[in-house]
Design a protein around this motif. Structure first.
Motif, PDB file in Angstrom:
ATOM      1  N   ASP A 245      -3.111   4.624   2.795  1.00  0.00           N
ATOM      2  CA  ASP A 245      -3.359   5.049   4.180  1.00  0.00           C
ATOM      3  C   ASP A 245      -2.837   6.462   4.360  1.00  0.00           C
ATOM      4  O   ASP A 245      -1.724   6.771   3.938  1.00  0.00           O
TER       5      ASP A 245
ATOM      6  N   ASP B 166       1.647   4.575   2.305  1.00  0.00           N
ATOM      7  CA  ASP B 166       1.441   5.118   3.654  1.00  0.00           C
ATOM      8  C   ASP B 166       1.925   6.565   3.666  1.00  0.00           C
ATOM      9  O   ASP B 166       3.117   6.820   3.503  1.00  0.00           O
TER      10      ASP B 166
ATOM     11  N   ASP C  19       0.851  -1.179   0.000  1.00  0.00           N
ATOM     12  CA  ASP C  19       0.000   0.000   0.000  1.00  0.00           C
ATOM     13  C   ASP C  19       0.890   1.233   0.000  1.00  0.00           C
ATOM     14  O   ASP C  19       2.115   1.119  -0.042  1.00  0.00           O
TER      15      ASP C  19
HETATM   16 MN    MN Z   1      -0.318   0.749   5.420  1.00  0.00          MN
END
Ligand code: MN
Ligand code: DCP
Ligand code: MG
Length: 346
Positions: free
Chosen positions: A259, A196, A194
């Motif tokens: 995120d 961040d 992902d």
């Molecule tokens: Mn993450």
């Protein structure tokens, strides 16, 4: 005889570690308390093996290594002598594959996976059909819909491209924002699960980043960069917020997990340290802090924390913050030599 711990990637017992790791993953996907205990004990054994400097030659030698008992020592010798571990095949039961499949749905943890298995779900089609009357939350539904995308890691270059789209948009909201990419990307990994992103803002001019994330998310949705929300902060007026969602570089790209984290400017160092990871490195830093009578989390390094002896997670005294602004001061106080993000793998 060289007794220094092996350098990463040069472990003389790597084949043994790999097999024990495989067995650990199988136990992790099983529900019993005994399985949970085994995961815990294989974790300790694997950590000891990683530090062991020479090729293990006998059962007696294996038995003498910290955290390695008789049964594990026998397994180690089986791997060393045959290149194989029969127990792995025996533990690879049907439920393990299904539990891992179900846990790949965003928002589905072990307990939910076990419940859905018990309800009769064996495939994603079963979940889609709500077999056994199971219920999905909104984020689990998104997790199911984009199962393949979410479970595919992105090349580093794509994470960088998405970050370069987001950064100027954030800066146009407030040019004083500090925006950094953390996680596996900051550690220099070639692929990322992902993206961040940390957002904060200096307060010397009397300003702060209150309201920025709400504004930024609205703008990213409008441009089609963020496509789905998975977890929203309860109150966007706080300075400390966590947001989880899906994004894509352009309408032809796969969806990627993203995120956002916003923190008060004073705790940026502790947040950067925690969210850069990796998780094993974080655990060793926390352990170091605890041994020195401190407590480390994503907000800072604390002294004088008093914990409930019956439940160590409960704090009876929150303690005083002694470092949080930079990663470096936290390393310094813990007496840990500075490590660049790409070195933080243990
Ligand atoms: Mn993450
Ligand atoms: N983290 C942690 N413990 C957890 C979850 C996260 O210490 N249970 C910290 C360490 C991670 C960081 O947060 O490195 C970011 O979490 P990610 O899940 O995004 O993990 P990574 O970015 O390291 O890897 P990936 O490429 O899979 O996203
Ligand atoms: Mg990550």
């Amino acid at each position: 005889d060289n007794k220094d711990p092996p350098l990463p990637g040069e472990c003389p017992n790597q084949d043994v570690i790999d097999k024990l790791q495989e067995l650990r993953e199988l136990h992790k996907a099983k529900p019993s308390a005994e399985d949970r205990w085994r995961v815990f004990s294989y974790d300790k054994a694997i950590r000891s093996l990683k530090d062991y400097p020479t090729r293990i030659k006998s059962c007696k030698e294996a038995r003498a290594i910290r955290s390695i008992g008789e049964k594990t020592a026998q397994k180690i010798m089986e791997i060393i002598q045959t290149g194989n571990l029969r127990r792995i095949k025996y533990e690879r039961t049907e439920d393990v594959g299904v539990i891992n499949l179900l846990q790949g749905i965003y928002g589905v943890g072990r307990n939910t996976a076990f419940q859905w298995y018990a309800a009769g779900c064996r495939t994603l089609e079963d979940v889609k059909a709500r077999k056994g009357g199971i219920k999905l939350s909104a984020s689990q539904e998104i997790g199911l819909k984009f199962y393949a995308d979410i479970n595919t890691r992105m090349p580093r270059s794509e994470a960088a491209a998405i970050f370069e789209i987001i950064k100027p948009i954030a800066r146009s909201i407030d040019p004083n924002l500090v925006i950094e990419i953390m996680g596996s990307f900051r550690r220099g990994k070639a692929d990322c699960g992902d993206i961040d992103i940390l957002i904060t803002r200096p307060t010397a001019d009397g300003g702060n980043h209150r309201g920025v994330l709400k504004h930024l998310l609205r703008e990213l949705h409008r441009r089609g960069i963020i496509t789905e929300n998975l977890a929203m902060p309860e109150d966007f007026d706080d300075l400390e917020l966590i947001y989880r969602g899906l994004c894509r570089r352009d309408p032809h790209s796969m969806r990627r997990r993203i995120d956002f984290l916003t923190v008060p400017y004073e705790s940026r160092g502790a947040a950067l340290l925690y969210y850069t990871g990796d998780d094993i490195f974080n655990r060793s830093m926390r352990l170091k802090a605890n041994k020195m009578g401190y407590s480390l989390n994503q907000k800072g390094l604390f002294a004088g924390v008093v914990r409930n002896p019956r439940d160590r997670r409960q704090k009876t005294n929150q303690g005083n913050i002694i470092a949080s602004e930079t990663e470096r001061e936290i390393f310094d106080i813990l007496g840990v030599p500075w490590q660049e993000p790409h070195e933080r793998v243990r």
